[in-house]
Design an enzyme around this catalytic site. Structure first.
Site, PDB file in Angstrom:
ATOM      1  N   ASP A 190       0.854  -1.185   0.000  1.00 49.10           N
ATOM      2  CA  ASP A 190       0.000   0.000   0.000  1.00 49.10           C
ATOM      3  C   ASP A 190       0.887   1.231   0.000  1.00 49.10           C
ATOM      4  OD1 ASP A 190      -1.783   2.060   0.454  1.00 49.10           O
ATOM      5  OD2 ASP A 190      -2.653   1.197   2.271  1.00 49.10           O
ATOM      6  N   LYS A 250       1.475  15.058 -10.644  1.00 48.52           N
ATOM      7  CA  LYS A 250       2.442  14.509 -11.587  1.00 48.52           C
ATOM      8  C   LYS A 250       3.583  15.488 -11.865  1.00 48.52           C
ATOM      9  CE  LYS A 250       0.573  10.503 -12.032  1.00 48.52           C
ATOM     10  NZ  LYS A 250       1.273   9.312 -11.477  1.00 48.52           N
ATOM     11  N   THR A 288      -5.852   1.889 -20.246  1.00 46.77           N
ATOM     12  CA  THR A 288      -5.653   1.179 -18.994  1.00 46.77           C
ATOM     13  C   THR A 288      -6.891   1.376 -18.120  1.00 46.77           C
ATOM     14  OG1 THR A 288      -4.722   3.030 -17.742  1.00 46.77           O
ATOM     15  CG2 THR A 288      -3.188   1.760 -19.129  1.00 46.77           C
ATOM     16  N   PRO A 289      -6.954   0.698 -16.970  1.00 46.12           N
ATOM     17  CA  PRO A 289      -8.074   0.948 -16.060  1.00 46.12           C
ATOM     18  C   PRO A 289      -8.194   2.401 -15.633  1.00 46.12           C
ATOM     19  CG  PRO A 289      -6.989  -1.105 -15.476  1.00 46.12           C
ATOM     20  CD  PRO A 289      -6.142  -0.469 -16.556  1.00 46.12           C
ATOM     21  N   TYR A 321      -4.694  15.934 -10.487  1.00 42.14           N
ATOM     22  CA  TYR A 321      -3.817  14.901 -11.052  1.00 42.14           C
ATOM     23  C   TYR A 321      -2.569  15.540 -11.669  1.00 42.14           C
ATOM     24  CZ  TYR A 321      -2.453  10.884 -13.973  1.00 42.14           C
ATOM     25  OH  TYR A 321      -1.776   9.858 -14.574  1.00 42.14           O
TER      26      TYR A 321
END
Length: 261
Positions: free
Chosen positions: A70, A162, A193-194, A158
Site C-alpha cells: 500500500d 504529476k 488502462t483501467p 492529477y
C-alpha cells in the site's frame, strides 16, 4: 572485449520491484523487465492482481513473485525496502485521478490524489533510495504523466501531483547521483488502462484523444515496456534526472490545424 549494445539491456540477476504491477502500465512494466532477465517482484494493493502478474511472468519461463504493498502506508514502504535491500530497480506506477474541475473538488479529493500519486511516490523513493545509495547502485523509475506538462480542465489535481513527481525525481537524481543511483521519470500519454476507463466510456472524449496525438491512436500498455527496460538497464547508464515522454507525439504538435501547404 567491450560489451555489445545488446548486452547493455540485459537485466539478468537484477531484482526489480514494480509497484502497481497488478494491471495496466505496471503489469506491462513488470513483464517487460522479466523478459530481459530481471527477477521481478510484482507489488500491488490488490493481492490477487499482483499474483496474476507473477503467474503470467512465470508462465513465460521468467522469475517472479508477488507481494501486497500500500503506497499510502509509510511503514509498509519502509518494510519493503528492508525486506528487499538488494533491489536494483524500483518502478513506481500507481496513479489515482479525480476528474472534476477545481471548483467542484474537495479537500478529501485533494488529500487522496496527493497521498497516492505524490506522497506514495515519495515514500517509495525515500525508502529504496536509501538502500540503493548504501549499495552504491540502482535505478528508480517514477511514473509522472504528460499532464505534468500540459493540462485539461477537470484534471488539475492529477496534473499537479504529476508535476510534483517530476520535481521529486529530479531532486533525488541530483542527491543520489554521487552514490551511483539513477532516478528518472516516465511521462505516459494516452494509454488504454483501467485509469482511463472513464474516458473510454465517453465516445467523444475518447475520439478527441485519439485524434490529438501525432500517431492518431491510443497506446496499449505493452508499449511502455521499452522505455522502462531502457531506463532500468545499463543502456541508460548516463541518463538520470530525465523526463521520458511516451505520448505518441501529443506534446510535440499543438494539433489545432493542419494547413494545406
Amino acid at each position: 572485449m567491450p560489451m555489445s549494445v545488446r548486452d547493455l539491456f540485459d537485466l539478468t540477476d537484477r531484482k526489480a520491484l514494480v509497484v502497481g504491477a497488478g494491471s495496466g502500465l505496471g503489469r506491462a512494466s513488470a513483464i517487460g523487465l522479466a523478459d530481459f532477465g530481471a527477477a521481478v517482484i510484482a507489488a500491488d494493493l490488490d493481492a490477487a492482481a499482483a499474483d496474476e502478474t507473477a503467474k503470467i511472468i512465470a508462465a513465460a519461463g521468467n522469475t517472479a513473485s508477488s507481494m501486497v504493498l500500500d503506497v499510502t502506508d509509510t511503514a509498509a514502504a519502509n518494510a519493503a525496502a528492508t525486506e528487499h535491500p538488494d533491489t536494483e530497480i524500483l518502478v513506481v506506477t500507481p496513479g489515482y485521478n479525480v476528474r472534476r474541475r477545481l471548483l467542484d473538488t474537495t479537500d478529501l479529493d485533494f488529500d487522496r490524489v496527493i497521498d497516492i500519486n505524490l506522497k506514495g511516490s515519495y515514500r517509495l523513493m525515500r525508502a529504496f533510495g536509501a538502500t540503493m545509495a548504501a549499495r552504491g547502485k540502482g535505478s528508480i523509475i517514477t511514473f509522472a504523466s504528460f499532464r505534468a506538462q500540459v493540462i485539461e480542465p477537470g484534471q488539475g489535481l492529477y496534473a499537479a501531483t504529476k508535476a510534483g513527481v517530476v520535481q521529486l525525481t529530479k531532486t533525488m537524481a541530483a542527491e543520489l547521483g554521487p552514490a551511483g543511483v539513477r532516478v528518472n521519470a516516465v511521462l505516459p500519454g494516452t494509454f488504454e488502462t483501467p485509469l482511463t476507463a472513464q474516458i473510454k466510456s465517453d465516445h467523444d472524449w475518447w475520439g478527441a484523444y485519439e485524434q490529438k496525438s501525432i500517431l492518431k491512436r491510443w497506446a496499449q500498455p505493452e508499449e511502455i515496456a521499452g522505455a522502462i527496460v531502457f531506463l532500468a538497464s545499463d543502456a541508460s547508464s548516463y541518463v538520470t534526472g530525465s523526463t521520458q515522454l511516451v505520448d505518441g507525439g501529443w506534446t510535440a504538435a499543438d494539433g489545432r490545424f493542419e494547413p494545406t501547404v
